[in-house]
Design an enzyme around this catalytic site. Structure first.
Site, PDB file in Angstrom:
ATOM      1  N   CYS A   9      21.531  -7.032 -49.726  1.00  0.00           N
ATOM      2  CA  CYS A   9      20.480  -7.660 -50.530  1.00  0.00           C
ATOM      3  C   CYS A   9      20.147  -9.071 -50.038  1.00  0.00           C
ATOM      4  O   CYS A   9      20.943  -9.716 -49.366  1.00  0.00           O
ATOM      5  CB  CYS A   9      20.935  -7.717 -51.997  1.00  0.00           C
ATOM      6  SG  CYS A   9      19.529  -7.872 -53.107  1.00  0.00           S
ATOM      7  N   ASP A 131      27.445  -6.652 -61.993  1.00  0.00           N
ATOM      8  CA  ASP A 131      27.522  -7.878 -61.210  1.00  0.00           C
ATOM      9  C   ASP A 131      28.329  -8.917 -61.994  1.00  0.00           C
ATOM     10  O   ASP A 131      28.634  -8.732 -63.179  1.00  0.00           O
ATOM     11  CB  ASP A 131      26.068  -8.372 -60.991  1.00  0.00           C
ATOM     12  CG  ASP A 131      25.928  -9.412 -59.900  1.00  0.00           C
ATOM     13  OD1 ASP A 131      26.944  -9.792 -59.288  1.00  0.00           O
ATOM     14  OD2 ASP A 131      24.786  -9.855 -59.667  1.00  0.00           O
TER      15      ASP A 131
HETATM   16  O1  LIG Z   1      20.507 -13.117 -54.680  1.00  0.00           O
HETATM   17  C1  LIG Z   1      19.836 -13.714 -55.521  1.00  0.00           C
HETATM   18  O2  LIG Z   1      19.464 -14.865 -55.303  1.00  0.00           O
HETATM   19  C2  LIG Z   1      19.465 -13.043 -56.813  1.00  0.00           C
HETATM   20  C3  LIG Z   1      18.562 -13.673 -57.644  1.00  0.00           C
HETATM   21  C4  LIG Z   1      18.196 -13.086 -58.850  1.00  0.00           C
HETATM   22  C5  LIG Z   1      18.716 -11.852 -59.220  1.00  0.00           C
HETATM   23  C6  LIG Z   1      19.624 -11.221 -58.400  1.00  0.00           C
HETATM   24  C7  LIG Z   1      20.016 -11.788 -57.206  1.00  0.00           C
HETATM   25  N1  LIG Z   1      20.935 -11.175 -56.359  1.00  0.00           N
HETATM   26  C8  LIG Z   1      21.779 -10.085 -56.711  1.00  0.00           C
HETATM   27  O3  LIG Z   1      23.117 -10.533 -56.762  1.00  0.00           O
HETATM   28  C9  LIG Z   1      23.987  -9.537 -56.252  1.00  0.00           C
HETATM   29  C10 LIG Z   1      24.717 -10.057 -55.028  1.00  0.00           C
HETATM   30  O4  LIG Z   1      25.587 -11.054 -55.398  1.00  0.00           O
HETATM   31  P1  LIG Z   1      26.529 -11.809 -54.339  1.00  0.00           P
HETATM   32  O5  LIG Z   1      25.713 -12.904 -53.763  1.00  0.00           O
HETATM   33  O6  LIG Z   1      26.940 -10.810 -53.288  1.00  0.00           O
HETATM   34  O7  LIG Z   1      27.664 -12.291 -55.161  1.00  0.00           O
HETATM   35  C11 LIG Z   1      23.109  -8.378 -55.820  1.00  0.00           C
HETATM   36  O8  LIG Z   1      23.061  -7.418 -56.859  1.00  0.00           O
HETATM   37  C12 LIG Z   1      21.755  -9.013 -55.640  1.00  0.00           C
HETATM   38  O9  LIG Z   1      20.721  -8.082 -55.855  1.00  0.00           O
END
Ligand SMILES: O=C(O)c1ccccc1N[C@@H]1O[C@H](COP(=O)(O)O)[C@@H](O)[C@H]1O
Length: 208
Positions: A9, A131
């Site tokens: 992502c 998450d």
């Molecule tokens: O990545 C972002 O900035 C984000 C912003 C808003 C909503 C979701 C976002 N990311 C999501 O977060 C997890 C990954 O988290 P990590 O950085 O690996 O701890 C993934 O589901 C993204 O879609």
């Protein structure tokens, strides 16, 4: 044995999209939620995903945005899937599905674990993503909050996953697959092709 599903992502460059596809990612995520260091424009995403295999899901990530914005942005980008990463109701998921999109509904793990059995039943047919509390921050959550309360169907584990912890966390949680952003970055918002390849290999090494 079923291979774990892997979503990479927060992509924003042709090189990292190509690396993820070549390494076998099942899904590529693009942040349309405002205010993130990873936020991208739909027209750019349309160019990034042109020509990638149809089997690879392309996911637009939204957070508490109006449904008309979600649908118009997803259409402009040409993504296959809408990920709603806030407090969006089931009605928004249904509307996205009726508009032809696959869907993912993200919950923070503590929020999902606190749902009543009727609350969990409401989401039982949906594809779920669990998450940490602050999405995209690279924070893990304590998987024990899900003991006996993990979703019964397709669900992705996210939050602070890395090359080093993904296989063990997939095995202990029983998740269908993994979703990562921070853990495949050399610095905040900058993806690393080597880490993307290593992460996908590590996730695939988890027992199915
Ligand atoms: O990545 C972002 O900035 C984000 C912003 C808003 C909503 C979701 C976002 N990311 C999501 O977060 C997890 C990954 O988290 P990590 O950085 O690996 O701890 C993934 O589901 C993204 O879609």
């Amino acid at each position: 044995m079923t291979e774990r599903y892997v979503k990479i992502c927060g992509l924003s460059t042709p090189g990292t999209v190509a690396a993820a596809v070549e390494a076998g990612a099942d899904a590529l995520g693009f942040i349309f939620a405002p205010g993130s260091v990873r936020t991208v424009e739909p027209a750019m995403v349309r160019q990034l995903i042109a020509g990638i295999p149809e089997a690879v899901e392309t996911v637009g990530v939204f957070r508490n945005q109006p449904l008309d914005v979600v649908l118009s942005t997803a259409a402009a980008a040409g993504v296959s899937t809408v990920q709603l990463h806030g407090e969006e109701p089931l009605a928004d998921i249904r509307a996205a599905q009726e508009a032809g999109y696959r869907t993912l509904r993200a919950f923070s793990a503590p929020t999902y674990a606190a749902l009543s059995s009727a609350g969990r039943a409401e989401w039982a047919r949906e594809r779920i993503l669990l998450d940490a509390v602050d999405p995209g921050a690279g924070e893990t959550f304590d998987p024990s909050v899900l003991a006996g309360r993990a979703p019964g169907g397709f669900w992705l584990l996210a939050g602070g996953l890395t090359v080093d912890n993904v296989a063990a966390l997939l095995n202990s949680s029983g998740a269908t697959g993994a979703d990562v952003s921070s853990g495949v970055e050399s610095r905040r918002g900058v993806k690393d092709t080597g880490l993307i390849r290593a992460f996908i290999a590590a996730a695939r090494s988890a027992a199915g």
